[in-house]
Scaffold this motif. Structure first.
Motif, PDB file in Angstrom:
ATOM      1  N   ARG A  17       2.944  -2.581   4.397  1.00  0.00           N
ATOM      2  CA  ARG A  17       3.271  -3.709   3.308  1.00  0.00           C
ATOM      3  C   ARG A  17       2.216  -4.340   2.536  1.00  0.00           C
ATOM      4  O   ARG A  17       2.290  -4.624   1.464  1.00  0.00           O
ATOM      5  CB  ARG A  17       3.663  -5.013   4.404  1.00  0.00           C
ATOM      6  N   CYS A  18       0.927  -4.106   2.976  1.00  0.00           N
ATOM      7  CA  CYS A  18      -0.252  -4.444   2.129  1.00  0.00           C
ATOM      8  C   CYS A  18      -0.272  -3.630   1.026  1.00  0.00           C
ATOM      9  O   CYS A  18      -0.191  -2.528   0.984  1.00  0.00           O
ATOM     10  CB  CYS A  18      -1.478  -4.267   3.087  1.00  0.00           C
ATOM     11  N   ALA A  19      -0.476  -4.304  -0.076  1.00  0.00           N
ATOM     12  CA  ALA A  19      -0.786  -3.696  -1.587  1.00  0.00           C
ATOM     13  C   ALA A  19      -2.244  -4.051  -1.978  1.00  0.00           C
ATOM     14  O   ALA A  19      -2.158  -3.596  -3.260  1.00  0.00           O
ATOM     15  CB  ALA A  19       0.433  -4.282  -2.319  1.00  0.00           C
ATOM     16  N   ASN A  20      -2.978  -4.095  -1.097  1.00  0.00           N
ATOM     17  CA  ASN A  20      -4.606  -4.492  -1.439  1.00  0.00           C
ATOM     18  C   ASN A  20      -4.760  -5.359  -2.701  1.00  0.00           C
ATOM     19  O   ASN A  20      -5.581  -5.217  -3.669  1.00  0.00           O
ATOM     20  CB  ASN A  20      -4.941  -3.028  -1.562  1.00  0.00           C
ATOM     21  N   HIS A  21      -3.877  -6.359  -3.035  1.00  0.00           N
ATOM     22  CA  HIS A  21      -4.252  -7.160  -3.888  1.00  0.00           C
ATOM     23  C   HIS A  21      -5.260  -8.204  -3.633  1.00  0.00           C
ATOM     24  O   HIS A  21      -5.888  -8.835  -4.650  1.00  0.00           O
ATOM     25  CB  HIS A  21      -2.813  -8.097  -4.051  1.00  0.00           C
ATOM     26  N   GLY A  22      -5.839  -8.509  -2.520  1.00  0.00           N
ATOM     27  CA  GLY A  22      -6.792  -9.107  -2.109  1.00  0.00           C
ATOM     28  C   GLY A  22      -6.816 -10.634  -2.071  1.00  0.00           C
ATOM     29  O   GLY A  22      -7.983 -11.270  -1.971  1.00  0.00           O
ATOM     30  N   GLN A  23      -5.725 -11.274  -1.923  1.00  0.00           N
ATOM     31  CA  GLN A  23      -5.858 -12.652  -1.887  1.00  0.00           C
ATOM     32  C   GLN A  23      -6.420 -12.937  -0.472  1.00  0.00           C
ATOM     33  O   GLN A  23      -6.876 -13.986  -0.384  1.00  0.00           O
ATOM     34  CB  GLN A  23      -4.161 -13.067  -1.628  1.00  0.00           C
ATOM     35  N   CYS A  24      -6.049 -12.274   0.549  1.00  0.00           N
ATOM     36  CA  CYS A  24      -6.651 -12.589   1.683  1.00  0.00           C
ATOM     37  C   CYS A  24      -8.291 -12.353   1.549  1.00  0.00           C
ATOM     38  O   CYS A  24      -8.880 -13.312   2.251  1.00  0.00           O
ATOM     39  CB  CYS A  24      -6.214 -11.699   2.883  1.00  0.00           C
ATOM     40  N   VAL A  25      -8.868 -11.594   0.889  1.00  0.00           N
ATOM     41  CA  VAL A  25     -10.320 -11.479   0.726  1.00  0.00           C
ATOM     42  C   VAL A  25     -10.801 -12.683  -0.053  1.00  0.00           C
ATOM     43  O   VAL A  25     -11.693 -13.320   0.427  1.00  0.00           O
ATOM     44  CB  VAL A  25     -10.678 -10.234  -0.137  1.00  0.00           C
TER      45      VAL A  25
ATOM     46  N   ALA B 299      -1.926 -16.616   2.336  1.00  0.00           N
ATOM     47  CA  ALA B 299      -2.143 -16.418   0.942  1.00  0.00           C
ATOM     48  C   ALA B 299      -1.354 -15.259   0.621  1.00  0.00           C
ATOM     49  O   ALA B 299      -1.084 -14.715  -0.515  1.00  0.00           O
ATOM     50  CB  ALA B 299      -3.524 -16.284   0.481  1.00  0.00           C
ATOM     51  N   CYS B 300      -1.314 -14.379   1.803  1.00  0.00           N
ATOM     52  CA  CYS B 300      -0.863 -12.885   1.490  1.00  0.00           C
ATOM     53  C   CYS B 300       0.826 -12.724   0.891  1.00  0.00           C
ATOM     54  O   CYS B 300       1.499 -13.382   1.528  1.00  0.00           O
ATOM     55  CB  CYS B 300      -0.721 -12.035   2.668  1.00  0.00           C
ATOM     56  N   PRO B 301       0.913 -12.360  -0.233  1.00  0.00           N
ATOM     57  CA  PRO B 301       2.114 -12.466  -0.960  1.00  0.00           C
ATOM     58  C   PRO B 301       3.260 -11.543  -0.165  1.00  0.00           C
ATOM     59  O   PRO B 301       4.519 -11.864  -0.490  1.00  0.00           O
ATOM     60  CB  PRO B 301       1.775 -11.857  -2.347  1.00  0.00           C
TER      61      PRO B 301
HETATM   62  S1  SF4 Z   1      -3.304 -10.671   0.689  1.00  0.00           S
HETATM   63 FE1  SF4 Z   1      -4.669  -9.041   1.825  1.00  0.00          FE
HETATM   64  S2  SF4 Z   1      -3.217  -8.163   3.446  1.00  0.00           S
HETATM   65 FE2  SF4 Z   1      -1.987  -9.237   1.762  1.00  0.00          FE
HETATM   66  S3  SF4 Z   1      -1.235  -7.528   0.523  1.00  0.00           S
HETATM   67 FE3  SF4 Z   1      -3.285  -8.320  -0.310  1.00  0.00          FE
HETATM   68  S4  SF4 Z   1      -4.929  -7.127   0.416  1.00  0.00           S
HETATM   69 FE4  SF4 Z   1      -3.080  -6.770   1.783  1.00  0.00          FE
END
Ligand code: SF4
Length: 65
Positions: A9-17, A52-54
């Protein structure tokens, strides 16, 4: 506390970072890496990261000790 990221599912958008930079980060190839068993003191930022993860890819098991 244990963290799991569903990489299908993770799309590497980075909200978790952004939400929890002490737990989640990107490696040199811009793939998500994370501490699967962070210390209890990080519970609040881990919760923010999960929220935060979308795509709701972050699952947290257990709470602060
Ligand atoms: S917020 Fe983190 S876990 Fe969620 S999609 Fe983005 S990089 Fe992946």
């Amino acid at each position: 506390m244990r963290i799991h990221v569903d990489r299908t599912r993770c799309a590497n958008h980075g909200q978790c970072v952004f939400a929890a930079p002490g737990v989640f980060s990107f490696d040199d190839d811009e793939n998500l890496v994370y501490d699967p068993a962070p210390e209890a003191a990080r519970a609040a930022e881990v919760a923010r990261a999960a929220a935060a993860c979308p795509v709701r890819a972050v699952t947290v098991e257990g709470g602060p000790a």
